[in-house]
Write an enzyme that holds these catalytic residues in place. Structure first.
Site, PDB file in Angstrom:
ATOM      1  N   GLU A 139      62.781-143.753  21.660  1.00  0.00           N
ATOM      2  CA  GLU A 139      62.262-144.517  22.804  1.00  0.00           C
ATOM      3  C   GLU A 139      63.186-144.355  24.017  1.00  0.00           C
ATOM      4  O   GLU A 139      62.729-144.133  25.141  1.00  0.00           O
ATOM      5  CB  GLU A 139      62.145-145.990  22.420  1.00  0.00           C
ATOM      6  CG  GLU A 139      61.870-146.931  23.571  1.00  0.00           C
ATOM      7  CD  GLU A 139      62.514-148.282  23.376  1.00  0.00           C
ATOM      8  OE1 GLU A 139      63.205-148.750  24.302  1.00  0.00           O
ATOM      9  OE2 GLU A 139      62.325-148.887  22.301  1.00  0.00           O
ATOM     10  N   HIS A 140      64.493-144.446  23.795  1.00  0.00           N
ATOM     11  CA  HIS A 140      65.454-144.270  24.884  1.00  0.00           C
ATOM     12  C   HIS A 140      65.372-142.867  25.479  1.00  0.00           C
ATOM     13  O   HIS A 140      65.462-142.688  26.699  1.00  0.00           O
ATOM     14  CB  HIS A 140      66.879-144.515  24.374  1.00  0.00           C
ATOM     15  CG  HIS A 140      67.245-145.952  24.254  1.00  0.00           C
ATOM     16  ND1 HIS A 140      68.310-146.510  24.922  1.00  0.00           N
ATOM     17  CD2 HIS A 140      66.685-146.964  23.529  1.00  0.00           C
ATOM     18  CE1 HIS A 140      68.398-147.800  24.626  1.00  0.00           C
ATOM     19  NE2 HIS A 140      67.424-148.087  23.770  1.00  0.00           N
ATOM     20  N   GLU A 198      73.497-140.874  25.198  1.00  0.00           N
ATOM     21  CA  GLU A 198      72.767-142.122  24.958  1.00  0.00           C
ATOM     22  C   GLU A 198      73.244-142.861  23.704  1.00  0.00           C
ATOM     23  O   GLU A 198      72.933-144.046  23.527  1.00  0.00           O
ATOM     24  CB  GLU A 198      71.264-141.839  24.850  1.00  0.00           C
ATOM     25  CG  GLU A 198      70.357-143.042  25.008  1.00  0.00           C
ATOM     26  CD  GLU A 198      70.385-143.651  26.407  1.00  0.00           C
ATOM     27  OE1 GLU A 198      69.914-144.803  26.549  1.00  0.00           O
ATOM     28  OE2 GLU A 198      70.875-142.986  27.343  1.00  0.00           O
ATOM     29  N   HIS A 247      63.698-146.095  17.560  1.00  0.00           N
ATOM     30  CA  HIS A 247      64.235-146.783  18.734  1.00  0.00           C
ATOM     31  C   HIS A 247      65.043-145.832  19.615  1.00  0.00           C
ATOM     32  O   HIS A 247      64.933-145.862  20.850  1.00  0.00           O
ATOM     33  CB  HIS A 247      65.112-147.952  18.263  1.00  0.00           C
ATOM     34  CG  HIS A 247      65.840-148.635  19.372  1.00  0.00           C
ATOM     35  ND1 HIS A 247      67.212-148.712  19.415  1.00  0.00           N
ATOM     36  CD2 HIS A 247      65.409-149.265  20.492  1.00  0.00           C
ATOM     37  CE1 HIS A 247      67.587-149.363  20.497  1.00  0.00           C
ATOM     38  NE2 HIS A 247      66.515-149.704  21.174  1.00  0.00           N
TER      39      HIS A 247
END
Length: 245
Positions: free
Chosen positions: A81-82, A159, A78
């Site tokens: 993905e960012h 992030e 995940h």
């Protein structure tokens, strides 16, 4: 755009529902779908849909979700993905989002991605295809996501807080998570929620993320989808050419 949605669903059905079916269960093939496997092992699906003139949708489906993570990687599928929106070979920094906004494609409603247990999907929808160069640009974005993400250390650190805030928001409905884990007790589904472990998210390094990306983002684990108002023969040729660059 109803017919474009129906066409896209037909493509997704062709991808996700053919395995494990008996002859009586198999969904009839949509003969409008152009399907093939490139020399590098990547699969493609192309379908013309003319519900709205000069509009298309592109997807990269990566057969990598949280189920492939080991105990030191919980949440990395995940997180990765960012990172795809934080810089690639041909689109450094935030220029993927900048370019798409410049042609009227909004981040969130039209540009998005999601990570599940089994796969990660990258989605470019409602793309105005008023020039051949826009098709080239969208395919280049998919190609960069498939093999040429930069994964910069500074962007990775920036992030982390975004992921933590997502985790906090999902923790509000903790009863649903507990129920899910009870139902799936004893399986990897209970142990590999896509949001992952915040210990991993807060400590994973750029090198670890790059190694995860290199290990799993291989063409044999990927497929490209193009659906919309375009010449399907031209689209297939472009996908074949972009896979070789």
């Amino acid at each position: 755009m109803k017919r474009l949605t129906v066409a896209l669903l037909a493509v997704l059905a062709a991808i996700f529902t053919t395995h494990g079916q008996t002859s009586e269960q198999i969904v009839p093939a949509d003969t409008a779908i152009r399907q093939g496997v490139l020399p590098n092992g990547m699969t493609y699906y192309v379908r013309k849909a003319v519900s709205k003139k000069h509009i298309g949708e592109f997807r990269l489906i990566q057969r990598t979700g949280s189920l492939v993570e080991n105990d030191t990687e919980l949440g990395m599928a995940h997180f990765l993905e960012h990172m795809m929106f934080k810089g690639t070979k041909h689109y450094p920094g935030n220029t993927i989002i900048d370019f798409l906004r410049s042609i009227g494609v909004a981040f969130g409603p039209d540009v998005n991605a999601r990570t599940s247990f089994e796969n990660t999907q990258y989605i470019l929808s409602a793309v105005p295809l008023t020039g051949e160069s826009r098709i080239d640009s969208c395919l280049m974005i998919l190609r960069d996501w498939s093999a040429d993400a930069i994964i910069d250390g500074a962007a990775l650190d920036a992030e982390r807080n975004v992921i933590v805030e997502e985790w906090r928001a999902r923790s509000v409905s903790d009863d649903g998570v507990k129920l899910f884990k009870e139902i799936n007790a004893g399986t990897r589904y209970a142990e590999r929620l896509p949001i992952g472990s915040m210990d991993v998210i807060n400590t994973c390094t750029m090198e670890q993320m790059r190694a995860f990306y290199k290990r799993w983002y291989q063409p044999q684990n990927q497929c490209v989808i193009a659906c919309g108002d375009f010449n399907p023969d031209l689209m297939v040729r472009k996908i074949e050419n972009f896979s070789a660059t």
